[in-house]
Design an enzyme around this catalytic site. Structure first.
Site, short mmCIF file in Angstrom:
data_model
loop_
_atom_site.label_atom_id
_atom_site.label_comp_id
_atom_site.label_asym_id
_atom_site.label_seq_id
_atom_site.Cartn_x
_atom_site.Cartn_y
_atom_site.Cartn_z
N ASP A 175 0.91 -1.15 0.00
CA ASP A 175 0.00 0.00 0.00
C ASP A 175 0.94 1.19 0.00
O ASP A 175 1.60 1.46 1.02
CB ASP A 175 -0.89 0.01 1.24
CG ASP A 175 -1.90 1.15 1.17
OD1 ASP A 175 -1.49 2.27 0.79
OD2 ASP A 175 -3.08 0.95 1.49
N HIS A 176 1.06 1.86 -1.13
CA HIS A 176 2.16 2.83 -1.23
C HIS A 176 2.03 3.97 -0.22
O HIS A 176 3.00 4.65 0.08
CB HIS A 176 2.34 3.34 -2.67
CG HIS A 176 1.35 4.37 -3.10
ND1 HIS A 176 0.10 4.06 -3.55
CD2 HIS A 176 1.43 5.72 -3.16
CE1 HIS A 176 -0.54 5.18 -3.87
NE2 HIS A 176 0.24 6.20 -3.65
N HIS A 238 -5.78 2.77 1.04
CA HIS A 238 -5.03 3.90 1.59
C HIS A 238 -5.74 4.56 2.79
O HIS A 238 -5.13 4.83 3.82
CB HIS A 238 -4.81 4.97 0.52
CG HIS A 238 -4.28 4.43 -0.77
ND1 HIS A 238 -3.34 3.43 -0.83
CD2 HIS A 238 -4.55 4.73 -2.07
CE1 HIS A 238 -3.05 3.16 -2.10
NE2 HIS A 238 -3.77 3.93 -2.87
#
Ligand code: BG6
Length: 487
Positions: A175-176, A238
């Protein structure tokens, strides 16, 4: 020789983010000298054509002052390319052979790191193909880029296919947002200071807002986005990660098990928004024609080329049902084609119990803590201070920011792409900033119930003009509680 094997190597993410991130690490001397980066994709490109494509991408997506011919040449020399149709099981042997060619035919050493940045429907066949070609040794690590499914069932199916070959300890779900400095700073702020934690609960906090506002529209990802919509594209991953980090109990240590144990407890404590509450606790919207930053933009369905009921905006009123957060609403909102790009966590504390100040200009505002992730990283604490003056008509107070701009506070350190951190952690085998299976599944359970609630209530997105803060119902969602969105 160590190998990073990148599936989807000609795609948008690889060109915009992954390659520039690897280049950033390489130019700081952070990649092992013997690491080669092996791209695979369906395109029948020659290795030279692939290298040229990546060089062009670096020219486009790396900051100009970081582009040095000698660094670029060194990085490009690490690249290899093997065309591969991942759905064809017969093609994996060629990949194995290409990987072992430089290792004297021994087969790739244990240092294999695999990064899947392809459609999730290809994850299963890819893993099966890699296994059949002997590329899933017991040191191999697998990183997976979102979307990890489109609901709980499909996510569980992907996780099962992965788990059949890779134990959880060698599975790195990306999950950046977790690679962003300010997201990690939330932990530093909460658990590196004595100041906030005593107030970080229902006694001290009135409500929390989490906003991820984007000005962009579909960006050419027509099919993907129309299948996903804002809740699956942004909230499931996110935003719920931001919520979990904001709401979690203090972990005993900063390590993968302790941090992820605490996050998953929050995700499992989310009160379901279901058929009974979807209409009062959620708002969905879709942008119509309008203007963003003074430029006219098309409506979503016009951009898409057909009518659609996919939401490009969602606002939710969520609750974490545990002792710490009882009665504290978490308002979440995200959308495309909003007026500004802004990602922030806004924490409104409770008002003082009694004001000693009277008269005009003495109204006290509750303290607010704003953690800004984008576009500029920073932390602001808004406090009440006295206005200078002789106070003949009573003391005048003014809400004033204590402002920390991260680039100024840490001017000597380079701001990095979130993927730089995550790729380095993958290479080092450090899983704390990756998402564990139980987290993903708790996220999907909550999201599935909301989507079922929309269906049960016949809810479809309300239109909002591009360049505005979503449908007016989103404003009503908070105003009903006497809360104003922080724009
Ligand atoms: C991605 C979504 O995961 O995150 C995109 O698929 C979105 O739709 C992007 O634009 C936002 O990321 P960032 O880092 O720009 O906030």
């Amino acid at each position: 020789m160590k190998s990073l094997l990148l599936f989807g190597a000609t795609g948008d993410l690889a060109r915009r983010m992954l390659m520039p991130s690897l280049y950033g690490l390489d130019s700081d001397g952070l990649l092992p000298d013997d690491l080669r980066i092996v791209g695979t994709a369906r395109s029948l490109l020659s290795e030279d054509a692939f290298k040229a494509m990546i060089e062009t991408a670096l020219g486009e997506f790396v900051e100009k002052d970081r582009q040095r011919p000698e660094w670029i040449a060194k990085f490009i020399a690490r690249l290899r390319y093997v065309p591969l149709d991942v759905s064809d099981p017969t093609q994996y042997q060629a990949l194995h052979d290409a990987l072992s060619r430089e290792d004297g035919g021994h087969g790739p050493a244990d240092g294999l790191r695999i990064f899947l940045s392809t459609a999730p429907s290809l994850f299963g066949p890819t893993i099966a193909g890699l296994k059949s070609a002997g590329l899933c040794g017991d040191q191999t690590r697998l990183a997976l880029e979102k979307p990890l499914g489109h609901d709980l069932a499909s996510s569980a199916a992907i996780n099962d296919a992965v788990a059949a070959v890779f134990p959880e300890s060698r599975t790195f779900r990306i999950d950046h947002y977790l690679g962003k400095e300010t997201v990690q700073n939330l932990l530093a702020l909460r658990f590196g200071n004595a100041l906030f934690e005593p107030l970080w609960n229902a006694q001290g906090i009135n409500h929390i807002q989490i906003t991820v506002a984007e000005t962009v529209g579909l960006e050419g990802r027509l099919g993907f986005y129309d299948d996903a919509g804002a809740i699956r594209d942004m909230v499931q991953n996110h935003m719920l990660q931001l919520l979990a980090l904001t709401a979690m109990e203090p972990p005993a240590r900063f390590d993968a098990t302790s941090v992820r144990d605490e996050k998953v407890k929050v995700l499992r404590s989310l009160r379901p928004i279901d058929g009974a509450s979807a209409a009062t606790h959620s708002v969905i919207g879709q942008y119509g024609a309008g203007a963003v930053a003074g430029q006219p933009v098309k409506a979503y369905d016009e951009e898409l080329g057909r009518a659609s009921t996919t939401e490009t905006f969602v606002a939710l009123k969520a609750h974490v049902d545990n002792w710490r957060w009882q009665g504290v609403p978490f308002y979440l909102r995200t959308g495309k084609r909003l007026p500004t790009r802004s990602t922030e966590i806004f924490i409104q504390f409770k008002a003082v119990p009694h004001s000693i100040f009277a008269g005009a200009g003495a109204a006290l505002q509750p303290n607010k803590l704003i953690i800004r992730l984008q576009p500029d990283e920073g932390i602001t604490l808004r406090v009440m201070l006295k206005e200078p003056g002789l106070d003949r008509a009573g003391m005048r107070l003014r809400e004033t920011p204590l402002d920390i701009s991260m680039p100024n506070a840490f001017a000597d350190s380079r701001r990095r792409i979130a993927y730089e951190r995550l790729l380095l952690d993958l290479l080092d085998g450090e899983p704390t900033l990756f998402v564990r299976r139980d987290e993903v599944e708790a996220q999907w359970s909550w999201i599935d119930a909301i989507r079922a609630g929309w269906k049960a209530n016949g809810m479809t997105p309300k239109s909002y003009p591009a360049g505005t803060w979503g449908p007016s119902a989103a404003i009503a969602l908070t105003e009903r509680d006497g809360v104003t969105w922080h724009d």
